[in-house]
Enzyme design. Structure first.
Site, PDB file in Angstrom:
ATOM      1  N   LYS A   1       0.821  -1.427  -0.281  1.00 56.06           N
ATOM      2  CA  LYS A   1      -0.197   0.068   0.388  1.00 56.06           C
ATOM      3  C   LYS A   1       1.144   1.632   0.047  1.00 56.06           C
ATOM      4  O   LYS A   1       1.736   1.548   0.617  1.00 56.06           O
ATOM      5  CB  LYS A   1      -1.298   0.254   0.752  1.00 56.06           C
TER       6      LYS A   1
ATOM      7  N   ARG B   1     -25.481  -2.525   7.944  1.00 53.80           N
ATOM      8  CA  ARG B   1     -24.033  -3.907   7.826  1.00 53.80           C
ATOM      9  C   ARG B   1     -25.153  -4.587   9.205  1.00 53.80           C
ATOM     10  O   ARG B   1     -26.042  -5.587   8.892  1.00 53.80           O
ATOM     11  CB  ARG B   1     -23.304  -3.808   8.505  1.00 53.80           C
TER      12      ARG B   1
ATOM     13  N   GLU C   1     -19.074  -5.423  10.888  1.00 53.62           N
ATOM     14  CA  GLU C   1     -19.832  -4.824  11.649  1.00 53.62           C
ATOM     15  C   GLU C   1     -20.611  -6.147  12.308  1.00 53.62           C
ATOM     16  O   GLU C   1     -20.976  -5.254  13.867  1.00 53.62           O
ATOM     17  CB  GLU C   1     -20.356  -3.539  10.840  1.00 53.62           C
TER      18      GLU C   1
HETATM   19  C1  TPP Z   1     -18.767  -2.062   5.553  1.00 48.61           C
HETATM   20  C2  TPP Z   1     -17.704  -1.915   5.863  1.00 48.61           C
HETATM   21  N1  TPP Z   1     -17.052  -0.540   6.845  1.00 48.61           N
HETATM   22  C3  TPP Z   1     -15.875  -0.099   6.882  1.00 48.61           C
HETATM   23  C4  TPP Z   1     -15.355   0.322   5.465  1.00 48.61           C
HETATM   24  C5  TPP Z   1     -14.551   1.332   5.452  1.00 48.61           C
HETATM   25  N2  TPP Z   1     -13.148   0.652   4.730  1.00 48.61           N
HETATM   26  C6  TPP Z   1     -13.109   1.391   3.476  1.00 48.61           C
HETATM   27  S1  TPP Z   1     -11.696   0.791   2.967  1.00 48.61           S
HETATM   28  C7  TPP Z   1     -11.241  -0.020   4.102  1.00 48.61           C
HETATM   29  C8  TPP Z   1      -9.932  -0.719   4.398  1.00 48.61           C
HETATM   30  C9  TPP Z   1      -9.411  -1.702   3.645  1.00 48.61           C
HETATM   31  O1  TPP Z   1      -8.902  -2.608   3.887  1.00 48.61           O
HETATM   32  P1  TPP Z   1      -8.718  -3.772   2.160  1.00 48.61           P
HETATM   33  O2  TPP Z   1      -9.176  -4.233   1.298  1.00 48.61           O
HETATM   34  O3  TPP Z   1      -7.442  -4.636   2.701  1.00 48.61           O
HETATM   35  O4  TPP Z   1      -8.389  -2.411   0.713  1.00 48.61           O
HETATM   36  P2  TPP Z   1      -6.330  -1.667   1.075  1.00 48.61           P
HETATM   37  O5  TPP Z   1      -7.073   0.032   1.254  1.00 48.61           O
HETATM   38  O6  TPP Z   1      -6.071  -2.474   2.143  1.00 48.61           O
HETATM   39  O7  TPP Z   1      -5.882  -1.425  -0.288  1.00 48.61           O
HETATM   40  C10 TPP Z   1     -12.209   0.091   5.228  1.00 48.61           C
HETATM   41  C11 TPP Z   1     -12.120  -0.745   7.081  1.00 48.61           C
HETATM   42  C12 TPP Z   1     -16.355  -0.329   4.673  1.00 48.61           C
HETATM   43  N3  TPP Z   1     -15.736   0.397   3.292  1.00 48.61           N
HETATM   44  N4  TPP Z   1     -17.089  -0.819   4.163  1.00 48.61           N
END
Ligand code: TPP
Length: 640
Positions: free
Chosen positions: A289, A402, A374
């Protein structure tokens, strides 16, 4: 001429030679850093998927083949490669490019839900549809290791594993992080695989052998590429001996990897291999990242997961907002934690964004990051409450959607003392339709016994939180905005449970303000009094349940206006109106808030203007109503 200028769609990308791709990747990174530093957005995740996205578009045939990005925050490179470079200066701005995939923007975008962990279900459904309709199309879902911690992803994998003839490829983009490092058993498993990739990669004998094979085989005319493909299969085979395929294979899924996600060549080969297999395959790519931007790579907190406007060289923020509700909550939680050791904190992969990091530093044993889960967070909170703790679940308002069933059944029905703190409640702005926190008040109103406060300032937030953690037999909810904290708004007096913020003699109009809109409500009162219309403005302090004191105030006014930063269908104002009607009160009502609509991105103030959520509009409405009642129009030209 830069390579990027030649890319107007995936077909142009396919014309480039393998040797040109590293230069293209470098140009894309530069483009991302330059543009996103000026608009704000999800920089770190996109810097990590540059090679991966190039490979996807070279191996698959979008939009005929469907590429689905889980959450969608990492789809900028996809946008760049599908003809949308010119839109980046307006990224996330009103009328400009969305920060997520968007079907209105491009035929290359299929799914625009930016709530995590849904991509595999979408992909499973689409692959089934294509199969049943006899269409030979691929569906590829790109899912992060963070999104893979969500329950829905596992429900989907369980189904995908038995979808033998589905043309479905799951690409796991494993950068080891959500915002912070991804947690849980899954993360441990993935990181085990990733570490073995590093070990294999750093084994010099393996590297030497691989280089030799690559040089010799690719040098062979025509069949070189083919043989290299086969050799790559062998390479994967070798790795499979060394690397336990683990949980995915145990589920019955074909697993390819781990692959170095920054080696376009390797990713292309892995995807081709997956495509050749013909059934569902999972390709595990290890990425970094924030890659290619030092400030992001070195940012321990979140690798620049999401940035505001920053300096494109140093990554330093260029715009600093004021003190936020999140800051105030984080500090109050830390104070409460120090005096009440039954209070514990739960986050669904959003420790810093929800302000729980301070509490976590002070009380690491009482802080639980459950992953993007969640539903689990809520029911685990019920479990903790039943075991004698008082959990505070801090979550963005939109993501509580959710877990409605869990709030209702596990916390509500069991009368568990759990506090939900909803950040980003109301209109948020540039993240668009799925990120406005405008549904919580409507569905939380359905939970019997639930107590909800939308505090109007920092002092009221502290009071609400302290009261909430003392409630042991019902869910309590505190919701607040993404905005900076407003100046303190003192009450003129208290009437029962209700704070009176403004009043005149002979009041006709009652304005009920909630949370962030209490200031606006007070301004409406002032405008009305300037028009010679008597008004009272109140903050109910606790919006749910509706207090008898508030209903008494309603009964003593002819017209009641409510204004909330949330949906008006089944919202807080609608609830007062209904309770008043059930109590036989005949005052007229008008609820102001967010209509039932999916509201696209823009700044918060642009959206509030568009919705007519301004003091001027509310005052105009009330003035016209009163004038109609009195059969004359007292409007001045400035009000019109
Ligand atoms: C249901 C839900 N909860 C929380 C989020 C907030 N959120 C957006 S991206 C993220 C992290 C995603 O991590 P990953 O899937 O590993 O993708 P990366 O950003 O590391 O590429 C979170 C917690 C969300 N979009 N949807």
């Amino acid at each position: 001429m830069p390579l990027l200028n030649r890319i107007t769609g995936p077909a142009d990308l396919k014309k480039l030679s393998a040797g040109e791709l590293p230069a293209l990747a470098a140009e894309i990174r530069k483009f991302l850093i330059r543009n996103v530093s000026r608009t704000g957005g999800h920089l770190g995740p996109n810097l990590g998927v540059v090679e991966l996205t190039i490979a996807l578009h070279r191996v698959f045939d979008s939009p005929r083949d469907a590429l689905i990005f889980d959450t969608g925050h990492q789809s900028y490179v996809h946008k760049i490669l599908t003809g949308r470079q010119a839109g980046f200066p307006q990224l996330r701005q009103r009328g400009g490019l969305s920060g997520y995939p968007n079907r209105a923007e491009s035929e290359h975008d299929w799914v625009e839900n930016s709530h995590a962990s849904t991509s595999l279900s979408w992909a499973d459904g689409m692959a089934k549809a294509f199969r049943l309709r006899g269409e030979e199309r691929w569906v590829v879902a790109v899912i992060g290791d963070g999104a893979l911690t969500g329950g829905m992803a596992w429900e989907a994998l369980n189904n995908i594993a038995v979808g033998e003839d589905e043309r479905l490829v799951v690409v796991v983009n494993d950068n080891g992080r959500s915002y912070t490092p991804t947690v849980g058993g899954l993360a441990t498993q993935l990181s085990g695989l990733g570490q073995q990739l590093t070990a294999i990669r750093t084994d010099r004998r393996y590297e030497r052998a691989l280089r030799l094979i690559k040089e010799k085989v690719l040098a062979a005319p025509v069949i070189g590429q083919m043989v290299y493909g086969l050799m790559h299969g062998l390479k994967t085979g070798v790795k499979d001996v060394l690397v336990p395929r683990g949980m995915f294979s145990d589920l019955g899924l074909k697993y390819v990897g781990p692959i170095d996600g920054h080696d376009v060549d390797a990713v292309e080969l892995a995807l081709q291999q997956a495509k050749r297999y013909g059934g569902p395959v999972l390709v595990h790519c290890i990425t970094e990242k924030g890659r290619g931007f030092k400030a992001a790579e070195q940012n321990e907190q979140d690798r620049f997961h999401a940035v505001g406007i920053i300096d494109e060289d140093t990554g330093e923020p260029l715009v600093c907002g004021g003190r936020t509700w999140t800051d105030a909550f984080g500090e109050e939680m830390a104070r409460i934690g120090a005096t009440n050791d039954r209070v514990v904190a739960i986050t669904a992969a959003m420790l810093h964004p929800t302000g729980l990091d301070r509490f976590a530093r002070l009380f690491p044993n009482r802080t639980f990051d459950v992953g993007i889960a969640e539903q689990h967070a809520v029911t685990a909170a019920a479990g903790m409450a039943s075991g004698g703790l008082h959990p505070v679940v801090a979550v963005y308002a939109t993501f509580l959607n959710r877990a409605f069933d869990q709030v209702l059944m596990d916390v509500g029905m069991h009368k568990m003392g759990v506090t939900f703190v909803l950040d980003r409640a109301g209109i948020t702005g540039p993240d668009g339709a799925s990120h406005h926190g405008i549904w919580d008040s409507s569905f939380l109103g359905l939970v019997p016994g639930l107590q909800l406060s939308a505090p109007r300032d920092e002092q009221r937030l502290g009071e609400a939180l302290r009261l909430s953690v003392a409630v042991s037999d019902a869910p309590t909810v505190i919701r607040y905005s993404k905005e900076s904290l407003p100046e303190p708004i003192a009450a003129l007096r208290r009437q029962g449970d209700v704070d009176v913020l403004f009043e005149t003699a002979k009041p006709k109009v009652l304005v009920i303000g909630y949370g962030q809109f209490c200031g606006l409500a007070a301004e409406v009162g002032q405008r009305l009094s300037q028009q010679g219309i008597g008004a009272t403005v109140v903050d109910p302090v606790w919006a749910l349940p509706v207090s008898a004191d508030l209903l008494a105030l309603v009964a003593s006014h002819e017209l009641v206006i409510t204004v909330e930063d949330g949906g008006i269908v089944g919202g807080l104002g609608a609830r007062v109106s209904q309770e008043a009607r059930l109590a036989g009160i005949t005052s007229r009502f008008r609820e102001f808030g967010v209509p039932s609509a999916f509201i696209s991105h823009g700044t918060r103030s642009e959206i509030l203007d568009q919705l007519g959520l301004t003091a001027q509009e509310l005052a105009r409405f009330a003035t016209e109503q009163v004038a109609a009642d009195e059969g004359s129009s007292p409007l001045t030209s400035s009000e019109r």
